[in-house]
Design an enzyme around this catalytic site. Structure first.
Site, PDB file in Angstrom:
ATOM      1  N   ARG A  15       0.805  -1.228   0.000  1.00 48.15           N
ATOM      2  CA  ARG A  15       0.000   0.000   0.000  1.00 48.15           C
ATOM      3  C   ARG A  15       0.840   1.280   0.000  1.00 48.15           C
ATOM      4  O   ARG A  15       0.319   2.366  -0.159  1.00 48.15           O
ATOM      5  CB  ARG A  15      -0.961  -0.022   1.207  1.00 48.15           C
ATOM      6  CG  ARG A  15      -2.114  -0.982   1.019  1.00 48.15           C
ATOM      7  CD  ARG A  15      -2.843  -1.251   2.313  1.00 48.15           C
ATOM      8  NE  ARG A  15      -2.091  -2.131   3.206  1.00 48.15           N
ATOM      9  CZ  ARG A  15      -2.460  -2.440   4.431  1.00 48.15           C
ATOM     10  NH1 ARG A  15      -3.566  -1.933   4.933  1.00 48.15           N
ATOM     11  NH2 ARG A  15      -1.716  -3.253   5.176  1.00 48.15           N
ATOM     12  N   LYS A  22       9.197  -0.683   2.577  1.00 48.91           N
ATOM     13  CA  LYS A  22       8.440   0.194   3.484  1.00 48.91           C
ATOM     14  C   LYS A  22       9.263   0.649   4.678  1.00 48.91           C
ATOM     15  O   LYS A  22       9.258   1.834   5.019  1.00 48.91           O
ATOM     16  CB  LYS A  22       7.175  -0.537   3.958  1.00 48.91           C
ATOM     17  CG  LYS A  22       6.408   0.217   5.019  1.00 48.91           C
ATOM     18  CD  LYS A  22       4.957  -0.185   5.088  1.00 48.91           C
ATOM     19  CE  LYS A  22       4.731  -1.351   5.991  1.00 48.91           C
ATOM     20  NZ  LYS A  22       3.277  -1.603   6.176  1.00 48.91           N
ATOM     21  N   GLY A 139      -6.180  -5.689  14.348  1.00 47.92           N
ATOM     22  CA  GLY A 139      -6.873  -6.826  14.944  1.00 47.92           C
ATOM     23  C   GLY A 139      -7.647  -6.372  16.186  1.00 47.92           C
ATOM     24  O   GLY A 139      -7.231  -5.461  16.897  1.00 47.92           O
ATOM     25  N   ASN A 376      39.096  41.869   3.966  1.00 49.17           N
ATOM     26  CA  ASN A 376      37.806  42.312   3.448  1.00 49.17           C
ATOM     27  C   ASN A 376      37.660  41.876   1.991  1.00 49.17           C
ATOM     28  O   ASN A 376      38.528  42.150   1.162  1.00 49.17           O
ATOM     29  CB  ASN A 376      37.736  43.838   3.531  1.00 49.17           C
ATOM     30  CG  ASN A 376      36.352  44.344   3.161  1.00 49.17           C
ATOM     31  OD1 ASN A 376      35.457  44.399   3.989  1.00 49.17           O
ATOM     32  ND2 ASN A 376      36.174  44.693   1.895  1.00 49.17           N
ATOM     33  N   TYR A 386      38.249  27.486 -11.456  1.00 45.79           N
ATOM     34  CA  TYR A 386      38.055  26.340 -12.349  1.00 45.79           C
ATOM     35  C   TYR A 386      38.440  26.731 -13.768  1.00 45.79           C
ATOM     36  O   TYR A 386      37.939  27.727 -14.295  1.00 45.79           O
ATOM     37  CB  TYR A 386      36.578  25.931 -12.289  1.00 45.79           C
ATOM     38  CG  TYR A 386      36.227  24.681 -13.041  1.00 45.79           C
ATOM     39  CD1 TYR A 386      36.950  23.512 -12.850  1.00 45.79           C
ATOM     40  CD2 TYR A 386      35.156  24.670 -13.920  1.00 45.79           C
ATOM     41  CE1 TYR A 386      36.615  22.360 -13.526  1.00 45.79           C
ATOM     42  CE2 TYR A 386      34.807  23.507 -14.600  1.00 45.79           C
ATOM     43  CZ  TYR A 386      35.538  22.349 -14.408  1.00 45.79           C
ATOM     44  OH  TYR A 386      35.204  21.207 -15.078  1.00 45.79           O
TER      45      TYR A 386
HETATM   46  C1  UD1 Z   1      -0.781  -6.798  12.126  1.00 50.88           C
HETATM   47  C2  UD1 Z   1      -1.484  -7.727  13.133  1.00 50.88           C
HETATM   48  C3  UD1 Z   1      -2.714  -7.000  13.673  1.00 50.88           C
HETATM   49  C4  UD1 Z   1      -2.290  -5.710  14.328  1.00 50.88           C
HETATM   50  C5  UD1 Z   1      -1.488  -4.853  13.365  1.00 50.88           C
HETATM   51  C6  UD1 Z   1      -0.909  -3.687  14.150  1.00 50.88           C
HETATM   52  C7  UD1 Z   1      -1.084 -10.033  12.444  1.00 50.88           C
HETATM   53  C8  UD1 Z   1      -1.657 -11.218  11.746  1.00 50.88           C
HETATM   54  N1  UD1 Z   1      -1.852  -8.957  12.472  1.00 50.88           N
HETATM   55  O1  UD1 Z   1      -1.643  -6.567  11.056  1.00 50.88           O
HETATM   56  O2  UD1 Z   1      -3.379  -7.804  14.635  1.00 50.88           O
HETATM   57  O3  UD1 Z   1      -3.443  -5.011  14.774  1.00 50.88           O
HETATM   58  O4  UD1 Z   1      -0.418  -5.589  12.774  1.00 50.88           O
HETATM   59  O5  UD1 Z   1       0.016  -2.976  13.432  1.00 50.88           O
HETATM   60  O6  UD1 Z   1       0.022 -10.115  12.975  1.00 50.88           O
HETATM   61  N2  UD1 Z   1       5.667  -9.208   8.068  1.00 50.88           N
HETATM   62  C9  UD1 Z   1       6.724 -10.077   7.865  1.00 50.88           C
HETATM   63  N3  UD1 Z   1       6.477 -11.244   7.183  1.00 50.88           N
HETATM   64  C10 UD1 Z   1       5.249 -11.587   6.720  1.00 50.88           C
HETATM   65  C11 UD1 Z   1       4.178 -10.682   6.937  1.00 50.88           C
HETATM   66  C12 UD1 Z   1       4.424  -9.488   7.618  1.00 50.88           C
HETATM   67  O7  UD1 Z   1       7.840  -9.812   8.257  1.00 50.88           O
HETATM   68  O8  UD1 Z   1       5.134 -12.648   6.130  1.00 50.88           O
HETATM   69  C13 UD1 Z   1       5.930  -7.942   8.785  1.00 50.88           C
HETATM   70  C14 UD1 Z   1       5.657  -6.740   7.929  1.00 50.88           C
HETATM   71  O9  UD1 Z   1       6.859  -6.296   7.291  1.00 50.88           O
HETATM   72  C15 UD1 Z   1       5.164  -5.708   8.937  1.00 50.88           C
HETATM   73  C16 UD1 Z   1       4.600  -6.536  10.080  1.00 50.88           C
HETATM   74  O10 UD1 Z   1       5.083  -7.843   9.890  1.00 50.88           O
HETATM   75  O11 UD1 Z   1       6.213  -4.899   9.443  1.00 50.88           O
HETATM   76  C17 UD1 Z   1       3.091  -6.506  10.115  1.00 50.88           C
HETATM   77  O12 UD1 Z   1       2.554  -6.966   8.896  1.00 50.88           O
HETATM   78  P1  UD1 Z   1       1.281  -6.292   8.251  1.00 50.88           P
HETATM   79  O13 UD1 Z   1       0.964  -7.039   7.007  1.00 50.88           O
HETATM   80  O14 UD1 Z   1       1.472  -4.827   8.148  1.00 50.88           O
HETATM   81  O15 UD1 Z   1       0.181  -6.647   9.344  1.00 50.88           O
HETATM   82  P2  UD1 Z   1      -1.161  -5.864   9.656  1.00 50.88           P
HETATM   83  O16 UD1 Z   1      -2.183  -6.244   8.645  1.00 50.88           O
HETATM   84  O17 UD1 Z   1      -0.884  -4.445   9.859  1.00 50.88           O
HETATM   85 CA    CA Z   2       0.813  -3.037   9.400  1.00 50.68          CA
END
Ligand code: UD1
Ligand code: CA
Length: 459
Positions: A15, A22, A139, A376, A386
């Protein structure tokens, strides 16, 4: 007790609509990841682990030696991401903080509270929640009749009733390590998205009959997560407020903090006044009692005490004490202005030292030069440094008077106490105590009436 932290940073960040991963998008001049690492380091005792995946090379390069990078490939969700830290952490940590690298506003103090809560918890998890009107896709926290936490339900699987829950999962947890690794292995693939969710560990603890501690956090601004560039701008404003507030509490005056843009890591001394629309960036230090701005841009520069920088630009430059510059002065890389130098409007200095007391009031360019004390520099002076291929040095002595519009053709030396006449084109070294003049205007003819009519009436 060993406390370590795992930062999940492998997700794609779709996004953001960006080629840059990101977590490398900057906030107050430093990547999001820098802010997250700084906060978790305040709560852990060991080197943190960063889980990288999308844009792994770039993220790893930024992380360098500051953390242990582990790869998650493919990216199968937050639970799967956390599992990647197991080989480096199993047996090496008592408590494991897990958080998301897209939550860069969470503070070190908040993680400390979380660790303290978990140290007192007989169960395996302490987590952070927040009560908010805008759910932002977070969540939802489902609690049992007795008020204890039952589960985290992700928005897209939540029922209408669950969606109305105002308590949200922030995404900061502290786990007891011995329970965590087994629990992660027990997390089932989510049938809807084919991912393994870290949030499912909550339900596992409840099923094990172990209490989950939920710490309700009251600072909503800390829980801004970044999924889009709109969120990024919101977070930027919060970080800016924090930086400015800390500086003001340390004795810096700001006329209008909302239009004062100071990056993380900049230091500003007591009784310095920063005026509106001023940007202070990079590795910059500013001393005490200075006046900076308005409308000023400073990057990677060092400024001493009692300096005035008025509507000017500087990058990679250094001011010692009591320097006065602007309006509209420009210092470039390697400009070094020593005590009591005065630099007025429309001057440019690059790779040059102006020794104490030099005055350069108007419209001059000084490049690859040293200028001796109390010299001055007349209006319109240019060091012609140059020749089209190479830069050449100019050395000007002490107490020299460079007449207006002098062209100093480098390489060139001008001795102490010498003078150049207005408009001189100086191509040869000038010894000490010598006056040089060039090309004085000479009469070529008598003016006629027609000529004077034209004055002030150009056609
Ligand atoms: C997640 C939480 C949600 C919480 C929210 C708060 C889960 C399933 N959900 O949702 O409950 O309210 O964050 O910010 O955990 N990432 C990885 N590997 C992956 C997927 C994600 O490293 O396979 C990392 C992403 O880079 C990111 C973080 O985990 O920094 C969170 O992932 P994101 O997809 O943003 O989760 P949210 O939908 O925001
Ligand atoms: Ca997130």
């Amino acid at each position: 007790m060993k406390v370590t932290a795992v930062l999940l940073a492998a997700g794609q960040g779709t996004r953001m609509k960006s080629n840059l991963p990101k977590v490398l998008h900057p906030l107050a001049g430093k990547p999001m990841l820098w802010h997250s690492l700084k906060a978790i380091n305040q709560a852990s005792t060991e080197k943190p682990v960063v889980v990288v995946g999308h844009g792994a090379e770039q993220v790893k390069e930024f992380v360098g030696e500051s953390a242990i990078s582990v790869i998650q490939e493919p990216q199968l969700g937050t639970g799967h991401a956390a599992m990647q830290a197991e080989p480096v952490l199993k047996g090496n940590a008592d408590y494991v903080i897990i958080t998301y690298a897209d939550m860069p506003l969470l503070r070190g103090e908040t993680f400390q509270q979380l660790v303290e809560t978990q140290k007192k918890n007989s169960g395996p998890i302490s987590m952070l929640t927040v009560i908010a009107e805008d759910p932002r896709g977070f969540g939802r926290i489902v609690r049992k009749e007795d008020g204890t936490v039952a589960a985290i339900v992700e928005e897209y699987v939540a029922t209408a009733e669950q969606k109305a829950i105002k308590e949200l999962n922030v995404g900061a947890y502290c786990f007891s390590a011995d329970w965590l690794w087994d629990a992660l292995a027990r997390v089932q693939k989510n049938p809807r998205k084919g991912e393994y969710y870290l949030t499912d560990t909550i339900e596992l603890a409840v099923k094990d009959g172990l209490p989950v501690q939920a710490l309700i956090h009251d600072d909503l601004l800390e829980t801004i997560g970044i999924n889009t560039r709109v969120h990024l701008a919101e977070a930027e404003a919060v970080v800016r407020q924090r930086i400015n507030r800390d500086l003001m509490l340390a004795g810096v005056t700001m006329i209008d903090p909302a239009s004062t843009y100071i990056e993380a890591g900049v230091t500003v001394g007591q009784d310095t006044v920063v005026m509106p629309n001023t940007y202070i960036q990079g590795e910059t230090t500013i001393g005490e009692g200075c006046e900076i701005g308005p409308n000023t841009h400073i990057r990677n520069s060092r400024i001493g005490n009692r300096c005035k920088v008025f509507m000017s630009v500087m990058e990679g430059a250094r001011l010692e004490d009591d320097v006065d510059m602007g309006p509209f002065a420009r210092l470039r890389k390697g400009a070094h202005l020593m005590d009591h130098v005065h630099m007025g409007n429309f001057g440019e200095v690059k790779d040059s030292t102006l020794r104490p007391g030099v005055k350069m009031g108007h419209f001059s360019y000084i490049g690859n030069a040293t200028v001796g004390a109390n010299t001055n520099i007349g209006a319109g002076t240019i060091t012609c440094n140059y020749d089209g291929q190479k830069k050449h040095p100019t050395e000007i002595g002490e107490d020299v008077f460079i007449g207006s519009d002098s062209m100093l053709v480098a390489p060139l030396k001008i001795g102490d106490r010498s003078r150049t006449g207005a408009g001189a084109v100086v191509t040869k070294d000038v010894p000490e105590d010598t006056l040089v003049v060039g090309m004085p205007a000479r009469a070529i003819r008598k003016l006629e009436k027609r000529d004077s009519d034209r004055v002030g009436h150009p056609s």
